[in-house]
Design an enzyme around this catalytic site. Structure first.
Site, short mmCIF file in Angstrom:
data_model
loop_
_atom_site.label_atom_id
_atom_site.label_comp_id
_atom_site.label_asym_id
_atom_site.label_seq_id
_atom_site.Cartn_x
_atom_site.Cartn_y
_atom_site.Cartn_z
N GLU A 188 1.63 -0.62 -4.88
CA GLU A 188 0.69 0.47 -5.37
C GLU A 188 1.51 1.70 -5.39
O GLU A 188 2.10 2.24 -4.45
CB GLU A 188 -0.40 0.56 -4.14
CG GLU A 188 -1.26 1.83 -4.51
CD GLU A 188 -2.33 2.21 -3.46
OE1 GLU A 188 -3.40 2.52 -3.66
OE2 GLU A 188 -1.73 2.14 -2.23
N ASP A 224 0.92 -1.16 -0.03
CA ASP A 224 0.04 -0.14 -0.04
C ASP A 224 0.77 1.33 -0.01
O ASP A 224 1.88 1.37 0.93
CB ASP A 224 -1.02 -0.03 1.16
CG ASP A 224 -1.75 1.25 1.24
OD1 ASP A 224 -2.49 1.37 0.58
OD2 ASP A 224 -1.78 2.01 2.31
#
Length: 699
Positions: A380, A344
């Site tokens: 990401e 993330d």
């Protein structure tokens, strides 16, 4: 009171050896560290860890066995202006704790300052409101478990939330729904195999904490991107208790999925923690060694640097924070047998100073690590800081969530102008983003929807977000949805609009599975899952977010797509198209065609009104060999896409591309493929408005 032996500084955390447990905690600023043990009634006993080596405080307690609850109190300076926030009145979770019992119960004692005056220290004891760590038994019978090791080009990812996927499943025992055990249930494994997915990418399963402000509004952090324990599986997802059993249940889930040939990928949040900004609670890292674990402002160390939008950023310049990340990754691979990670806000991990640096220490460590470097690593590739959007900017070992793919495909199918060149690039693996760094098409993790934003049904049903239920006056969530409601906002009974929405969903799905790269499907999209227009359902732990199993939706169509992709390697090449001939019939490996059946010119590419494109994919010109070194051959296909509002007659190319063709896929009428007559070179085929058609060459 248990006797404390010297113990060892490694490994960090609590390690049971069959006789007793070694405890080890890093803190460079501590003057004293107390290990706190809790009995079944919650009574606390404190034990000084007097041994310290290399800033690691340690001790061994004979007779301490799995199931023992524990935490720490750290004595040291409380000087926020210097970045130090030790406060022994605050019970602290072990950063290396492998299991957590209980949950945070929000109370002012969890904060190191008084709410009425942030400059006044708060010395109220927080133990009654804190969860505790649990000593675990690391032993587990893995049997013949082996990692599936699915090659990237054969991978199909299914992003899922542990609770939301199974909370409403009628065939799973109620006591197991929403847990790791539910994901391992035979009905779920059958569903994954039926869909044709090869990897389940789980939204965060590290122990997390809901934000104080959310709880005050009667909500919680459903998504789980608010980690407090990087080695502990979240206890609320366990059906078997929270005394360490969650670790065994997680392992059993992985073992069951592996036995079915399905990989497990974890969405991990190493960019920030649940302690938030300078006014956040003191739960673990902040009270142990604030400056070692967090990025602080150089001009005023009371405040955190925030590249995540969550209040703090983990200090990846610190060797101790980097060690924690790497130790966590290795633990989940070696002990929990997971097959990869999705990072993330991964750009935050590359910020050594201020700018994003693709050669940052974290990536160096991953590159040379013999364990971590061998699993799937998915970035990401952005954070919220300046210069944080780094799609295409990660090192060669990495794959990336391709946000440009998502945006381009959405734009094309909603009829935006001037998207043809970029649409073609995204369809063929985004060589403009990845080829320069010696990466392959599978560096692109392609997706149209994910947990963040509209699910597929809402993407074709809403023009704007409808987030009132989140309690933020509809200010949260992006306004850049690139969605189209097909003429009516939200639910409708108009059959023409419902038909168009179904066709648009199939267009997105077909594009996803026919593109080069790795397709990722968001859970529930196969059933037409809707969030009622909420594009930021991070706090909706309820039917808004949970998957409903009472509608077949696009399930059959997705089955067709995954089987078709698996059967035909021309749609999952390991190397980029070159546009050059391989000498077989003189045809290039790919050719782009106008509706007249002619090769596209520069003018055709840049015609702003153009909403139709054709692609010839040459199955005789695949340059990569199979695993045994033999040439790969496949059928050849015509892929015809009409994103316009009107039907269009597309002329098939000349006989040099193929004498005869048959229908293979059609998003307009998927159920009539087998009933249609074959076509010849130069025939005209009618493309329904907003539809995608695939033809297979048969001679």
């Amino acid at each position: 009171m248990p006797e404390v032996w010297p113990g060892t500084p490694y490994p960090l955390g609590a390690t049971w050896d069959g006789t007793g447990t070694n405890f080890a905690l890093f803190s460079e600023v501590a003057h004293r560290v107390e290990l706190c043990l809790f009995d079944a009634a919650g009574r606390e006993s404190r034990h000084d860890l007097s041994e310290v080596d290399g800033h690691v405080w340690h001790g061994y307690l004979p007779g301490v066995v799995p199931g023992q609850r524990y935490a720490y109190r750290v004595h040291g300076p409380y000087a926020p202006t210097r970045g130090a926030r030790c406060n022994p009145s605050k019970l602290l979770l072990d950063p290396y704790g492998k299991a957590v019992a209980g949950e945070v119960r929000w109370h002012e004692s969890l904060f190191s300052y008084r709410f009425a005056d942030p400059d006044e220290p708060n010395v109220d004891d927080s133990a009654a409101y804190m969860p505790k760590n649990v000593v675990i038994n690391p032993f587990f019978d893995w049997g013949a478990d082996r990692p599936p090791r699915i090659p990237y080009h054969e991978t199909v990812i299914y992003e899922a939330h542990v609770k939301g996927l199974t909370a409403l499943h009628p065939a799973i025992p109620e006591e197991q729904r929403g847990t790791y055990a539910a994901l391992a249930h035979p009905v779920m494994i059958d569903h994954f195999r039926d869909l044709g997915v090869t990897a389940v990418e789980l939204m965060p399963v590290h122990q997390s904490v809901p934000e104080h402000a959310l709880v005050a509004r009667g909500l919680g952090n459903y998504w789980g991107y608010n980690t407090i324990g990087f080695l502990a599986p979240h206890n609320a997802y366990s059906s078997s208790g929270e005394h360490g059993e969650q670790v065994l249940e997680f392992k059993a889930m992985v073992r069951a999925l592996h036995a079915a040939g399905i990989e497990v990928i974890l969405d991990v949040v190493y960019n920030h923690t649940a302690e938030g900004d300078s006014l956040g609670p003191t739960l673990s890292f902040r009270g142990i060694d604030n400056a070692a674990y967090y990025r602080l402002r150089d001009d005023d160390k009371r405040y955190h640097l925030d590249y995540t939008g969550c209040g703090n950023s983990l200090n990846v310049r610190s060797p101790h924070a980097l060690q924690l990340i790497m130790d966590s990754l290795r633990y989940w691979i070696l002990e929990m047998h997971v097959d990869g990670f999705r990072f993330d806000l991964a750009s935050a991990l590359a910020r050594e100073l201020h700018d994003v640096d693709r050669l940052a220490a974290f990536f160096d460590l991953v590159q040379q690590d013999p364990v971590v470097s061998q699993v799937k690593l998915i970035a990401e590739p952005w954070d919220v800081g300046e210069g944080g959007y780094q799609v295409g900017g990660f090192p060669p070992l990495w794959t990336e969530w391709n946000g440009k793919y998502r945006d381009t495909v959405r734009d094309f199918w909603r009829g935006s102008y001037a998207t043809l060149p970029e649409f073609a690039s995204r369809l063929t693996g985004s060589s403009d983003l990845y080829e320069h760094s010696a990466r392959r098409p599978f560096a692109s993790i392609n997706f149209v929807t994910c947990h963040d934003g509209f699910p597929l049904a809402d993407l074709v049903s809403y023009n704007t977000k409808h987030n009132a239920a989140n309690g933020e006056d509809n200010r949260d969530g992006t306004d850049d949805n690139r969605s189209w409601n097909c003429g009516v906002e939200g639910p409708t009974s108009d059959p023409a609009i419902l038909d168009l929405r179904a066709r648009q969903r199939r267009n997105f799905l077909a594009t996803l599975f026919l593109s080069q790269g790795v397709p990722m499907l968001s859970h529930g999209d196969e059933f037409g899952r809707t969030q009622g227009g909420n594009n930021n359902a991070y706090c909706q732990d309820n039917a808004t977010s949970w998957v409903r199993w009472d509608d077949t939706g696009d399930l059959a169509f997705i089955r067709t797509l995954t089987a078709f992709r698996k059967e035909h390697p021309v749609f999952r090449r390991r190397r980029f198209f070159s546009g050059a001939s391989n000498g077989a019939g003189g045809l290039a490996d790919i050719a782009w065609l106008t509706p007249a059946g002619e090769v596209m010119s520069d003018d055709d590419w840049h015609a702003g009104y153009a909403k139709c494109i054709g692609a010839f994919l040459n199955g005789d010109a695949i340059t990569e060999p199979d695993p045994r070194g033999r040439p790969v051959r496949d059928d050849s296909f015509l892929l015809l896409a009409n994103a316009g509002a009107d039907p269009l007659a597309f002329t098939l190319p000349g006989p040099e591309y193929g004498e005869r063709w048959e229908y293979a896929l059609d998003t307009a009428e998927p159920g009539t493929i087998g009933e249609r007559p074959r076509l010849k070179a130069l025939d005209q085929v009618d493309l329904v408005d907003r539809s995608l058609l695939v033809l297979r060459r048969i001679s």
